[in-house]
Design a protein around this motif. Structure first.
Motif, PDB file in Angstrom:
ATOM      1  N   ALA A 191     -10.925  13.984   0.407  1.00 28.40           N
ATOM      2  CA  ALA A 191     -12.362  14.227   0.384  1.00 28.40           C
ATOM      3  C   ALA A 191     -13.085  13.577   1.559  1.00 28.40           C
ATOM      4  O   ALA A 191     -14.208  13.961   1.877  1.00 28.40           O
ATOM      5  CB  ALA A 191     -12.951  13.709  -0.929  1.00 28.40           C
TER       6      ALA A 191
ATOM      7  N   LEU B 246     -14.598  15.914   4.355  1.00 28.95           N
ATOM      8  CA  LEU B 246     -15.302  17.126   3.955  1.00 28.95           C
ATOM      9  C   LEU B 246     -16.783  17.032   4.322  1.00 28.95           C
ATOM     10  O   LEU B 246     -17.375  15.957   4.283  1.00 28.95           O
ATOM     11  CB  LEU B 246     -15.154  17.350   2.442  1.00 28.95           C
ATOM     12  CG  LEU B 246     -13.744  17.674   1.955  1.00 28.95           C
ATOM     13  CD1 LEU B 246     -13.717  17.776   0.431  1.00 28.95           C
ATOM     14  CD2 LEU B 246     -13.220  18.967   2.577  1.00 28.95           C
TER      15      LEU B 246
ATOM     16  N   ARG C 299     -12.913  24.457   5.609  1.00 30.49           N
ATOM     17  CA  ARG C 299     -11.964  23.459   5.129  1.00 30.49           C
ATOM     18  C   ARG C 299     -11.486  23.832   3.741  1.00 30.49           C
ATOM     19  O   ARG C 299     -12.287  24.223   2.887  1.00 30.49           O
ATOM     20  CB  ARG C 299     -12.635  22.078   5.059  1.00 30.49           C
ATOM     21  CG  ARG C 299     -12.899  21.421   6.404  1.00 30.49           C
ATOM     22  CD  ARG C 299     -11.630  20.812   6.996  1.00 30.49           C
ATOM     23  NE  ARG C 299     -11.010  19.893   6.057  1.00 30.49           N
ATOM     24  CZ  ARG C 299     -11.355  18.611   5.912  1.00 30.49           C
ATOM     25  NH1 ARG C 299     -12.351  18.118   6.645  1.00 30.49           N
ATOM     26  NH2 ARG C 299     -10.725  17.830   5.060  1.00 30.49           N
TER      27      ARG C 299
ATOM     28  N   VAL D 251     -10.561  22.986   0.138  1.00 34.00           N
ATOM     29  CA  VAL D 251     -10.881  21.919  -0.801  1.00 34.00           C
ATOM     30  C   VAL D 251      -9.794  21.810  -1.859  1.00 34.00           C
ATOM     31  O   VAL D 251      -9.332  20.724  -2.194  1.00 34.00           O
ATOM     32  CB  VAL D 251     -12.246  22.158  -1.475  1.00 34.00           C
ATOM     33  CG1 VAL D 251     -12.554  21.053  -2.490  1.00 34.00           C
ATOM     34  CG2 VAL D 251     -13.349  22.223  -0.429  1.00 34.00           C
TER      35      VAL D 251
ATOM     36  N   LEU E 194     -20.516  14.499  -2.884  1.00 30.64           N
ATOM     37  CA  LEU E 194     -19.109  14.323  -2.542  1.00 30.64           C
ATOM     38  C   LEU E 194     -18.657  12.943  -2.984  1.00 30.64           C
ATOM     39  O   LEU E 194     -19.182  11.926  -2.538  1.00 30.64           O
ATOM     40  CB  LEU E 194     -18.897  14.483  -1.035  1.00 30.64           C
ATOM     41  CG  LEU E 194     -17.455  14.346  -0.533  1.00 30.64           C
ATOM     42  CD1 LEU E 194     -16.570  15.425  -1.143  1.00 30.64           C
ATOM     43  CD2 LEU E 194     -17.418  14.413   0.994  1.00 30.64           C
TER      44      LEU E 194
ATOM     45  N   GLY F  38     -13.671  14.711  -4.789  1.00 30.98           N
ATOM     46  CA  GLY F  38     -14.134  16.009  -4.314  1.00 30.98           C
ATOM     47  C   GLY F  38     -15.605  16.233  -4.611  1.00 30.98           C
ATOM     48  O   GLY F  38     -16.361  15.292  -4.872  1.00 30.98           O
ATOM     49  N   TYR F  39     -16.002  17.498  -4.573  1.00 30.37           N
ATOM     50  CA  TYR F  39     -17.404  17.856  -4.794  1.00 30.37           C
ATOM     51  C   TYR F  39     -17.732  17.922  -6.288  1.00 30.37           C
ATOM     52  O   TYR F  39     -16.917  18.397  -7.089  1.00 30.37           O
ATOM     53  CB  TYR F  39     -17.712  19.209  -4.171  1.00 30.37           C
ATOM     54  CG  TYR F  39     -17.673  19.224  -2.666  1.00 30.37           C
ATOM     55  CD1 TYR F  39     -18.670  18.618  -1.912  1.00 30.37           C
ATOM     56  CD2 TYR F  39     -16.639  19.854  -1.986  1.00 30.37           C
ATOM     57  CE1 TYR F  39     -18.639  18.638  -0.528  1.00 30.37           C
ATOM     58  CE2 TYR F  39     -16.593  19.877  -0.599  1.00 30.37           C
ATOM     59  CZ  TYR F  39     -17.593  19.261   0.125  1.00 30.37           C
ATOM     60  OH  TYR F  39     -17.563  19.274   1.496  1.00 30.37           O
TER      61      TYR F  39
END
Length: 277
Positions: free
Chosen positions: A90, A93, A140, A142, A194, A198-199
């Motif tokens: 992450a 990102l 990118r 994820v 983020l 991750g998101y």
């Protein structure tokens, strides 16, 4: 291990399955040793609705393995490797106003039933095509799990270019046994948070719902993504309004658009979402 017949499956209680989704569909039978071993092998191929659902299924599966005296070494190694990748991937990102692109293979269960072990070849081929298009457009990766692919872009126009490239390549591909393999694509922009894994945030869930509303071969774009383009639509690409729709789990109707370009299918059934008044 023989496959469960529909009548046999119907007789099993809910506790005999590791995963039951929000629509009541029961996946990963774990009622005996053979099916627990099969569930361990197939776990990564299941598209869970969210991380919480995946974690519940994982715990149920591991409890069933313990009950039958199974030591799931390979499964645990894979899970640890995946969690490590999530926690370390992450950092680079993008943040701020970004655009998500999500894809999903249409009728993947039917394809799996017809192709058996050869389905993995088709899935890997599809993911390879998507991955190359995403990277070429500056995006990118994820996450890629089961039949889904999740990518992020700093620019909405780049996500659209990647989506068009994906559908053009897939539309011209010849598949095993003459089968048709199509992918639905959803694009949505937002400002998610983020974290190490991750998101997170509403925009992530919205992107998933936009993707699930599409049909195989179709690219559906949210109103937020359209506004993020800010009129700079790539040459030869047009957005057709599809109206406002209610997406499952979201309270506010979403205006959706279809990407049209040379080499893409143009006509589809109504979206897989309820039209809003």
């Amino acid at each position: 291990m023989s496959r469960l017949k529909a009548s046999e499956r119907a007789k099993l209680p809910d506790r005999a399955f590791a995963y039951i989704d929000s629509s009541g569909r029961r996946r990963l039978p774990i009622h005996d040793e053979a099916h627990v071993r099969n569930a361990l092998a197939r776990f990564e191929r299941v598209a869970f609705e969210d991380d919480a659902a995946e974690e519940r299924a994982r715990k149920r599966l591991l409890n069933a393995a313990k009950k039958h005296g199974i030591v799931p070494v390979g499964f645990m190694t894979g899970q640890l490797r995946r969690n490590k990748a999530r926690s370390t991937g992450a950092a680079g990102l993008p943040t701020g106003l970004i655009t998500f692109l999500l894809t999903d293979i249409q009728d993947s269960t039917s394809l799996l039933e017809r192709l058996g072990e050869r389905y993995a070849v088709v899935r890997d081929d599809v993911q390879g095509i998507i991955r190359r298009a995403v990277l070429a457009a500056g995006g990118r990766e994820v996450d890629a799990r089961a039949d889904e692919f999740f990518a992020v872009f700093e620019l909405a126009t780049s996500a659209i270019e990647a989506a068009v490239a994906i559908q053009r390549v897939l539309g011209g591909r010849t598949w095993l046994d003459g089968l048709e393999c199509r992918v639905r694509v959803g694009i949505h922009s937002g400002r998610p948070k983020l974290i190490d894994s991750g998101y997170v945030g509403l925009s992530v869930h919205t992107a998933a719902r936009v993707s699930s509303a599409a049909h195989g071969g179709q690219i559906v774009v949210s109103d937020e993504a359209k506004r993020a383009i800010d009129g700079a639509v790539p040459a030869g690409i047009h957005l057709r309004a599809l109206g406002r729709h209610r997406l499952r789990g979201l309270t506010r109707p979403e205006a959706l658009f279809q990407i049209e370009a040379e080499g893409l299918l143009a006509e589809f059934p109504p979206l897989r979402a309820e039209m809003a008044p």
